[in-house]
Design a protein around this motif. Structure first.
Motif, short mmCIF file in Angstrom:
data_model
loop_
_atom_site.label_atom_id
_atom_site.label_comp_id
_atom_site.label_asym_id
_atom_site.label_seq_id
_atom_site.Cartn_x
_atom_site.Cartn_y
_atom_site.Cartn_z
N MET A 111 0.83 -1.20 0.00
CA MET A 111 0.00 0.00 0.00
C MET A 111 0.87 1.26 0.00
N LEU A 112 1.94 1.20 0.78
CA LEU A 112 2.83 2.36 0.88
C LEU A 112 3.66 2.53 -0.38
N LYS A 113 4.25 1.43 -0.87
CA LYS A 113 5.16 1.52 -2.02
C LYS A 113 4.44 1.87 -3.31
N SER A 114 3.27 1.27 -3.54
CA SER A 114 2.60 1.48 -4.82
C SER A 114 1.51 2.53 -4.77
N GLY A 115 0.90 2.74 -3.60
CA GLY A 115 -0.19 3.69 -3.51
C GLY A 115 0.10 4.92 -2.68
N LEU A 116 1.24 4.94 -1.99
CA LEU A 116 1.63 6.05 -1.13
C LEU A 116 0.60 6.31 -0.04
N VAL A 117 -0.03 5.24 0.46
CA VAL A 117 -1.01 5.36 1.53
C VAL A 117 -0.64 4.41 2.66
N LEU A 118 -1.14 4.70 3.85
CA LEU A 118 -0.94 3.86 5.02
C LEU A 118 -2.25 3.15 5.37
N PRO A 119 -2.19 1.93 5.92
CA PRO A 119 -3.42 1.25 6.33
C PRO A 119 -4.06 1.86 7.57
N GLY A 120 -3.35 2.72 8.26
CA GLY A 120 -3.86 3.39 9.46
C GLY A 120 -2.83 4.39 9.94
N ARG A 121 -3.11 5.00 11.07
CA ARG A 121 -2.16 5.95 11.64
C ARG A 121 -1.41 5.35 12.83
N ARG A 122 -2.04 4.42 13.52
CA ARG A 122 -1.42 3.75 14.66
C ARG A 122 -1.45 2.25 14.36
N ILE A 123 -0.32 1.72 13.93
CA ILE A 123 -0.26 0.38 13.34
C ILE A 123 0.61 -0.54 14.18
N ALA A 160 -4.93 -0.15 12.98
CA ALA A 160 -4.53 -1.09 11.93
C ALA A 160 -3.56 -2.10 12.51
N LEU A 161 -3.57 -3.28 11.92
CA LEU A 161 -2.65 -4.36 12.31
C LEU A 161 -2.06 -4.94 11.04
N ALA A 162 -0.74 -4.94 10.95
CA ALA A 162 -0.02 -5.55 9.83
C ALA A 162 0.62 -6.83 10.34
N VAL A 163 0.16 -7.98 9.85
CA VAL A 163 0.57 -9.25 10.45
C VAL A 163 0.95 -10.26 9.37
N GLY A 164 2.02 -11.01 9.62
CA GLY A 164 2.44 -12.04 8.69
C GLY A 164 3.50 -12.92 9.32
#
Length: 483
Positions: free
Chosen positions: A165-177, A287-291
């Motif tokens: 999302m950040l690299k291709s769209g220049l957007v964040l999934p949330g503000r507190r991740i 937001a939660l980024a999990v993998g």
């Protein structure tokens, strides 16, 4: 242009490369430089793969290089690819979703063509057949997910998805991740998100980084790859500067919220990844980024009977020899398809495979570099292998298969009461893995719950969705077809 039914006399390529990420790009420019006529097929419209994702020109990004650690290497590859394309040595076939391959003295790759492939709005996608004397699979990998209560809430994304999302769209999934899971991708993702302005209250790592140095072999692998140590140190320094807390031996065991995630519960884990009672702590986030690492994407090869191996982290990859040949004549593999090892290893393997296919000598230093980087990749994989106790995170109502909404209770019923002893039988009894993603999201979790060990790659004749009309055309065009 690709050989197709409408152009039967077109000359086959010397080499067809599936995947335009680091391995595919390195292979294409090397092979073309050695005199081979190449086709570079990729589902995306622009080269780079997942690792080298970059903003579309229309977004007007002033400094896309700041989104990548190795942008100069990517820029150099693009320049070489452009030169070979203009000279007619490489055809970059973008938007080509390869769904099957037919082996032979001349290989035939069947693809659906279009920006969105078979799901393109208003179009079923055009059919194409690319013929080549040799095929190199550089199809990369996708993320491993381990389900937990609340993982289907909006705002819960994969760690790689947050970076995309950040690299291709220049957007964040949330503000507190919150960044969670296991593996080196977490540090890179957290560093990127924090640099872009997100507040990252914690990186929750289920494994233990001390595992990198527990044996003499591990210490030796670290010493032979000083660049990786430096990269890790840079990530750590950046996270420290942004006051990101690292919580090892911990996991997000539940996500909370109604219309969107609003908090997560983080618990300490024992050596088997079971939550330690009484250690749960709630962390607010939007937001939660999990993998939990990556899994090689090898469906095209396994359908043909290509041999596989199970890596130190339980992931199934293609088995190749020192020359990067599979057991199928004319089929080669490089990069993550041979076992996840990162972009640096993929670049080296792409060059080695191209030299081997062209029949040119491979410098001893290049082979040595591959061995060092592969040993380091195996070290990371072993350190971040999921422990068997992670299934204690699940409740009976937790969806394991998101596409078909199959719960943990239904899977356990299939195993305990209906006698299912492997992931395939569970799939037949519950439909787990029969949805749109074809088990990419739930496959490892279903296999673990079934008690059958690492998931065996399913043999699927279709590597991606394909219109029925294309199947009929492929049958007519085949040597034994009716056409």
């Amino acid at each position: 242009m690709p050989t197709s039914k409408s152009d039967p006399a077109a000359r086959p390529y010397d080499l067809a490369i599936v995947g335009a990420g680091p391995a595919g790009l390195a292979a294409a420019v090397t092979a073309a430089g050695l005199g081979l006529r190449c086709a570079l097929l990729d589902a995306a419209e622009r080269p780079g793969g997942q690792y080298y994702r970059h903003p579309a020109p229309g977004l007007g990004a002033a400094r896309p290089d700041r989104l990548h650690h190795h942008w100069p290497a990517f820029a150099a590859l693009l320049r070489r690819l452009d030169a070979h394309t203009r000279a007619g040595r490489v055809d970059h076939l973008s938007g080509h979703h390869v769904w099957t391959a037919e082996p032979g003295e001349t290989w035939r790759l069947h693809a659906v063509v279009g920006p969105g492939g078979p799901s393109s709005a208003g179009s079923a996608g055009r059919a194409a057949v690319v013929e080549a004397r040799a095929v190199l699979l550089a199809t990369g990998a996708y993320e491993r997910q381990l389900p937990f209560p609340g993982w289907t809430l909006p705002g819960v994304v994969t760690a790689g998805g947050a970076q995309a999302m950040l690299k291709s769209g220049l957007v964040l999934p949330g503000r507190r991740i919150v960044v969670a899971g296991s593996g080196p991708l977490l540090l890179a993702a957290a560093a990127s998100l924090a640099t872009a302005g997100a507040r990252v209250p914690a990186v929750v790592e289920a494994g233990d980084y001390l595992g990198y140095a527990r044996t003499p072999a591990a210490l030796a692998a670290l010493a032979r790859n000083p660049g990786k140590l430096g990269e890790g140190a840079r990530h750590a320094a950046l996270l420290l500067r942004h006051r990101v807390r690292l919580r090892p031996r911990s996991a997000v065991v539940e996500a909370h919220g109604e219309d969107r995630v609003t908090a997560v519960t983080v618990a300490r884990l024992d050596a088997d990844w079971r939550p330690v009672p009484g250690t749960g702590r709630r962390i607010a986030c939007d937001a939660l980024a999990v993998g939990h690492g990556l899994l090689p994407q090898i469906e095209l090869a396994t359908e043909l009977g290509a041999a596989t191996r199970t890596g130190p982290d339980g992931a199934v990859a293609l088995a190749v020899d020192e020359r990067l040949r599979t057991n199928l004549p004319g089929l080669w593999a490089a990069g993550e398809t041979c076992g996840v090892g990162g972009a640096d290893l993929a670049l080296v393997e792409g060059e080695i495979a191209a030299r081997e296919i062209a029949g040119r000598p491979v410098p001893a230093a290049l082979r040595s570099l591959r061995r060092r980087r592969r040993a380091f990749a195996d070290l990371l994989a072993a350190a971040h292998r999921p422990g068997p106790g992670w299934t204690d995170w699940l409740t009976p109502r937790t969806d394991v298969c998101r596409c078909e909404e199959v719960t943990a209770a239904r899977i356990r019923e299939a195993v305990d009461e209906l006698g299912a002893g492997d992931a395939r039988t569970v799939k037949l009894l519950t439909r787990a893995g029969m949805g749109w993603c074809q088990g990419r999201m739930c496959g490892p979790a279903v296999a673990c719950l079934a008690g059958g060990g690492p998931p065996r790659p399913d043999s699927r004749p279709l590597a991606c969705p394909v219109p029925l009309a294309h199947l009929a055309d492929a049958a007519d065009e085949s040597p034994g077809g009716s056409g």
